[in-house]
Scaffold this active site. Structure first.
Site, short mmCIF file in Angstrom:
data_model
loop_
_atom_site.label_atom_id
_atom_site.label_comp_id
_atom_site.label_asym_id
_atom_site.label_seq_id
_atom_site.Cartn_x
_atom_site.Cartn_y
_atom_site.Cartn_z
N ASN A 9 0.86 -1.18 0.00
CA ASN A 9 0.00 0.00 0.00
C ASN A 9 0.90 1.24 0.00
O ASN A 9 1.46 1.59 1.03
CB ASN A 9 -0.90 -0.04 1.25
CG ASN A 9 -1.72 1.22 1.40
OD1 ASN A 9 -1.80 2.05 0.50
ND2 ASN A 9 -2.34 1.39 2.57
N LYS A 11 0.09 4.25 -0.30
CA LYS A 11 -0.58 5.43 0.29
C LYS A 11 -0.36 6.66 -0.61
O LYS A 11 -0.26 6.51 -1.82
CB LYS A 11 -0.10 5.67 1.72
CG LYS A 11 -0.18 4.41 2.58
CD LYS A 11 -0.01 4.68 4.04
CE LYS A 11 0.06 3.36 4.78
NZ LYS A 11 -0.02 3.52 6.23
N HIS A 97 -9.56 0.87 5.20
CA HIS A 97 -8.27 1.11 5.85
C HIS A 97 -8.49 2.05 7.04
O HIS A 97 -9.32 2.97 6.97
CB HIS A 97 -7.28 1.71 4.85
CG HIS A 97 -5.87 1.72 5.36
ND1 HIS A 97 -5.43 2.66 6.26
CD2 HIS A 97 -4.83 0.89 5.15
CE1 HIS A 97 -4.17 2.41 6.56
NE2 HIS A 97 -3.78 1.34 5.89
N GLU A 99 -6.89 4.51 8.07
CA GLU A 99 -6.71 5.93 7.76
C GLU A 99 -7.97 6.51 7.12
O GLU A 99 -8.32 7.66 7.34
CB GLU A 99 -5.47 6.10 6.86
CG GLU A 99 -4.19 5.85 7.64
CD GLU A 99 -3.00 5.40 6.83
OE1 GLU A 99 -3.03 5.48 5.59
OE2 GLU A 99 -2.02 4.93 7.44
N GLU A 169 -5.21 -5.22 10.77
CA GLU A 169 -4.21 -4.16 10.95
C GLU A 169 -4.47 -3.43 12.26
O GLU A 169 -5.28 -2.50 12.30
CB GLU A 169 -4.31 -3.16 9.79
CG GLU A 169 -4.07 -3.76 8.42
CD GLU A 169 -3.55 -2.71 7.46
OE1 GLU A 169 -2.45 -2.91 6.93
OE2 GLU A 169 -4.22 -1.68 7.27
N GLY A 175 2.45 2.22 10.77
CA GLY A 175 3.37 3.34 10.59
C GLY A 175 4.06 3.77 11.87
O GLY A 175 4.68 4.84 11.92
N SER A 215 3.54 -2.13 10.44
CA SER A 215 5.00 -2.12 10.60
C SER A 215 5.65 -3.47 10.28
O SER A 215 6.62 -3.87 10.91
CB SER A 215 5.40 -1.64 12.00
OG SER A 215 4.94 -0.32 12.20
#
Ligand code: PEP
Length: 252
Positions: A9, A11, A97, A99, A169, A175, A215
């Site tokens: 991904n 992003k 996701h 985010e 996730e 991240g 991560s």
């Protein structure tokens, strides 16, 4: 059919030159070094999907969009429909996701529309679930993931659900450099598989690919992927370096 999968991904990263170089490097390295039957997927920003898809023609690497609209067409400025993605050869789309849930306030109802639109246009959703840090600290991870699965996916008939990929996730690992331990990942993946078995049946649960994201890098991928219920990874930061990403894909 349960598959090993590694999806990168990207992003909101890369300009055109960087995106095309990254895709070309990954394809070259994976072509030369492929050591397992994993499906390798790249998920560039919308504007580079078509170009990356052209560059990857003749390779085994697939492309995923990072999002799609829940609407089919019309006056929705700035949105991209699943049918458009399908028309340029996109096979997968990341939906839900963290985010998107957090920064763009995507609601469970919206995610259902996106899943339906994606599937109606022949795209395979990579549906993300995972708890935040406060939720993990309150030991609520199972409750949260159960409701994300049931709100976003459990309206699907078995024949459609069978096509889905799930990515677990934990938000606290995305991240942050803080990876879930392989034991924590296994525990949640096994929990998810059980929930699917309860809702559908053992065969559906057994055939589902469940990816870990958060991560994941070339150092920890081998251990994570060796867990019986971890079928691969959704990789953010480490997918932006071709060497690291291909090493992760080689980690099964
Ligand atoms: C992600 O955003 O899906 C992700 C897993 O990111 P990272 O690998 O950077 O934690």
């Amino acid at each position: 059919m349960r598959k090993k999968i590694v999806a990168g991904n990207w992003k909101m990263n890369c300009n055109q030159e960087e995106a095309y170089s990254l895709a070309t490097e990954v394809a070259g390295m994976w072509g030369d070094e492929k050591n397992n039957d994993a499906v390798v997927i790249l998920s560039p920003p919308f504007v580079f999907l078509s170009g990356v898809r052209q560059l990857l023609k003749g390779t085994e690497i697939k492309i995923a969009a990072q999002n799609c609209s829940g609407e089919s067409q019309g006056a929705f400025t700035g949105e991209v429909a699943a049918s458009m993605l399908q028309s340029i050869g996109t096979e997968y789309v990341i939906i839900g996701h963290s985010e998107r849930r957090l920064y763009f306030k995507e609601s469970p109802e919206e995610l259902v529309k996106k899943v339906n639109s994606a599937m109606g246009n022949g795209l395979i959703p990579i549906f993300c679930v995972g708890e935040s840090l406060p939720q993990r600290e309150a030991d609520e991870q199972e409750k949260i993931v159960t409701s994300q699965l049931s709100d976003g996916l459990f309206h699907l008939e078995q024949k459609d659900f069978e096509k889905i990929i799930i990515a677990y996730e934990p938000v606290w690992a995305i991240g942050t450099g803080k990876t879930a331990t392989s034991a924590q990942a296994q525990e949640m993946h096994s929990f998810i598989r059980n929930e699917i078995a309860k809702k559908y049946n053992d065969d559906v649960a057994g055939n589902l690919s469940i990816l870990y994201g958060g991560s994941c890098n070339e150092k920890n991928a081998g251990e994570l992927f060796s867990m019986p219920d971890v079928d691969g990874g959704l990789i953010g930061g480490a997918s932006l370096k071709s060497r690291s990403f291909v090493n992760i894909a080689k980690s099964f």
